[in-house]
Design an enzyme around this catalytic site. Structure first.
Site, PDB file in Angstrom:
ATOM      1  CG  HIS A   1       0.554  -6.776  -0.473  1.00 12.24           C
ATOM      2  ND1 HIS A   1       1.731  -6.202  -0.076  1.00 12.24           N
ATOM      3  CD2 HIS A   1       0.772  -7.226  -1.736  1.00 12.24           C
ATOM      4  CE1 HIS A   1       2.628  -6.309  -1.053  1.00 12.24           C
ATOM      5  NE2 HIS A   1       2.069  -6.929  -2.067  1.00 12.24           N
TER       6      HIS A   1
ATOM      7  NE  ARG B   1       2.626   1.045  -1.856  1.00 12.14           N
ATOM      8  CZ  ARG B   1       3.184   0.382  -0.838  1.00 12.14           C
ATOM      9  NH1 ARG B   1       2.896  -0.893  -0.644  1.00 12.14           N
ATOM     10  NH2 ARG B   1       3.998   0.979  -0.010  1.00 12.14           N
TER      11      ARG B   1
ATOM     12  CB  THR C   1       2.423   0.834   6.271  1.00  7.72           C
ATOM     13  OG1 THR C   1       3.052   1.040   5.014  1.00  7.72           O
ATOM     14  CG2 THR C   1       2.675  -0.562   6.768  1.00  7.72           C
TER      15      THR C   1
ATOM     16  NE  ARG D   1      -2.437  -1.295   3.882  1.00  6.85           N
ATOM     17  CZ  ARG D   1      -1.190  -1.341   3.455  1.00  6.85           C
ATOM     18  NH1 ARG D   1      -0.470  -0.232   3.365  1.00  6.85           N
ATOM     19  NH2 ARG D   1      -0.645  -2.501   3.115  1.00  6.85           N
TER      20      ARG D   1
ATOM     21  CE  LYS E   1      -1.556  -7.182   3.991  1.00  7.11           C
ATOM     22  NZ  LYS E   1      -0.735  -6.264   4.826  1.00  7.11           N
TER      23      LYS E   1
ATOM     24  CG  PHE F   1       7.016  -5.892  12.407  1.00  3.86           C
ATOM     25  CD1 PHE F   1       6.694  -6.343  11.141  1.00  3.86           C
ATOM     26  CD2 PHE F   1       7.695  -4.683  12.519  1.00  3.86           C
ATOM     27  CE1 PHE F   1       7.053  -5.638  10.002  1.00  3.86           C
ATOM     28  CE2 PHE F   1       8.054  -3.958  11.377  1.00  3.86           C
ATOM     29  CZ  PHE F   1       7.729  -4.442  10.120  1.00  3.86           C
TER      30      PHE F   1
HETATM   31  P1  ATP Z   1       2.208  -4.378   2.371  1.00  2.00           P
HETATM   32  O1  ATP Z   1       3.566  -4.850   1.885  1.00  2.00           O
HETATM   33  O2  ATP Z   1       1.503  -5.410   3.246  1.00  2.00           O
HETATM   34  O3  ATP Z   1       1.347  -3.864   1.261  1.00  2.00           O
HETATM   35  P2  ATP Z   1       3.338  -1.837   3.031  1.00  2.00           P
HETATM   36  O4  ATP Z   1       4.076  -1.994   1.751  1.00  2.00           O
HETATM   37  O5  ATP Z   1       2.476  -0.641   3.202  1.00  2.00           O
HETATM   38  O6  ATP Z   1       2.442  -3.109   3.331  1.00  2.00           O
HETATM   39  P3  ATP Z   1       5.672  -2.791   4.425  1.00  2.00           P
HETATM   40  O7  ATP Z   1       6.727  -1.936   5.004  1.00  2.00           O
HETATM   41  O8  ATP Z   1       5.950  -3.575   3.193  1.00  2.00           O
HETATM   42  O9  ATP Z   1       4.356  -1.878   4.247  1.00  2.00           O
HETATM   43  O10 ATP Z   1       5.199  -3.784   5.576  1.00  2.00           O
HETATM   44  C1  ATP Z   1       4.540  -4.992   5.287  1.00  2.00           C
HETATM   45  C2  ATP Z   1       3.542  -5.312   6.381  1.00  2.00           C
HETATM   46  O11 ATP Z   1       4.243  -5.450   7.619  1.00  2.00           O
HETATM   47  C3  ATP Z   1       2.527  -4.210   6.652  1.00  2.00           C
HETATM   48  O12 ATP Z   1       1.411  -4.282   5.804  1.00  2.00           O
HETATM   49  C4  ATP Z   1       2.147  -4.486   8.086  1.00  2.00           C
HETATM   50  O13 ATP Z   1       1.202  -5.561   8.147  1.00  2.00           O
HETATM   51  C5  ATP Z   1       3.463  -4.949   8.693  1.00  2.00           C
HETATM   52  N1  ATP Z   1       4.197  -3.854   9.338  1.00  2.00           N
HETATM   53  C6  ATP Z   1       4.920  -2.887   8.716  1.00  2.00           C
HETATM   54  N2  ATP Z   1       5.493  -2.050   9.603  1.00  2.00           N
HETATM   55  C7  ATP Z   1       5.111  -2.501  10.825  1.00  2.00           C
HETATM   56  C8  ATP Z   1       5.374  -2.075  12.171  1.00  2.00           C
HETATM   57  N3  ATP Z   1       6.130  -0.999  12.427  1.00  2.00           N
HETATM   58  N4  ATP Z   1       4.823  -2.792  13.186  1.00  2.00           N
HETATM   59  C9  ATP Z   1       4.039  -3.871  12.927  1.00  2.00           C
HETATM   60  N5  ATP Z   1       3.761  -4.331  11.691  1.00  2.00           N
HETATM   61  C10 ATP Z   1       4.280  -3.665  10.648  1.00  2.00           C
HETATM   62 MG    MG Z   2       5.197  -3.708   1.200  1.00  2.00          MG
END
Ligand code: ATP
Ligand code: MG
Length: 166
Positions: A125, A91, A97, A108, A11, A59
């Protein structure tokens, strides 16, 4: 276990911090192969499609700006990795996350942070399931940009305008 492909995005926060090399080194130790790689200037359309499952979240707008690079640099490194159990393997090394909850040995955990505005700058990601991996790989890459494809592709005649050197 099956052979899988997964989409990885390094990212904008990781790019501006010059973390690409360190992160690629960590990923290269996972016994999976790179089959696609490119630097992408992420459009609003691509960002919204990629994170379309989170459209209802409060968000979402900040997330779209973040992945488009409004806070760092307008580039991401998009990669496809292939190998046994590739989705879960990636993962795991990526970590949780929330950067503060991510184990310190994960990418991370090492490189993520949460800003005072509450934006998760979590560096990377990785696709979360087989279904999402397929959707995301097809969204970010054309078949001929990958050195190996695991989803069916077909040859079609396409007439389109292309940018060429003048
Ligand atoms: P990614 O899809 O980026 O790999 P992830 O699968 O671990 O991350 P997701 O739930 O898909 O988590 O969320 C996507 C992205 O949204 C996260 O990487 C983060 O940047 C943002 N995000 C997720 N939850 C929150 C939150 N509670 N507050 C702020 N940003 C969030
Ligand atoms: Mg995700």
């Amino acid at each position: 276990m099956t052979n899988e492909q997964t989409l990885i995005l390094i990212k904008p926060d990781a790019l501006i911090k010059s973390l690409i090399g360190n992160i690629l080194t960590e990923l290269s130790e996972m016994d999976v192969d790179i089959v696609g790689a490119k630097i992408v200037k992420v459009s609003k359309e691509l960002a919204e499609d990629h994170y379309r499952n989170l459209k209802e979240k409060d968000f979402f707008d900040e997330l779209i700006k973040y992945i488009m690079g409004h806070y760092h640099t307008k580039r991401v490194l998009a990669l496809v990795y292939e190998g046994e159990d590739a989705i879960n393997k990636m993962r795991k090394i990526v970590g949780s996350t929330h950067p503060e909850e991510a184990h310190p040995t994960t990418i991370r955990g090492k490189y993520g942070r949460i800003t005072s505005k509450g934006i998760f700058e979590n560096a990377i990601h990785a696709s979360e399931s087989k279904k999402e991996a397929e959707r995301e790989i097809k969204l970010w890459f054309d078949p001929d940009e990958l050195t190996n494809t695991i989803y069916p592709a077909k040859k079609v005649e396409v007439k389109k305008q292309e940018l060429v050197w003048s």
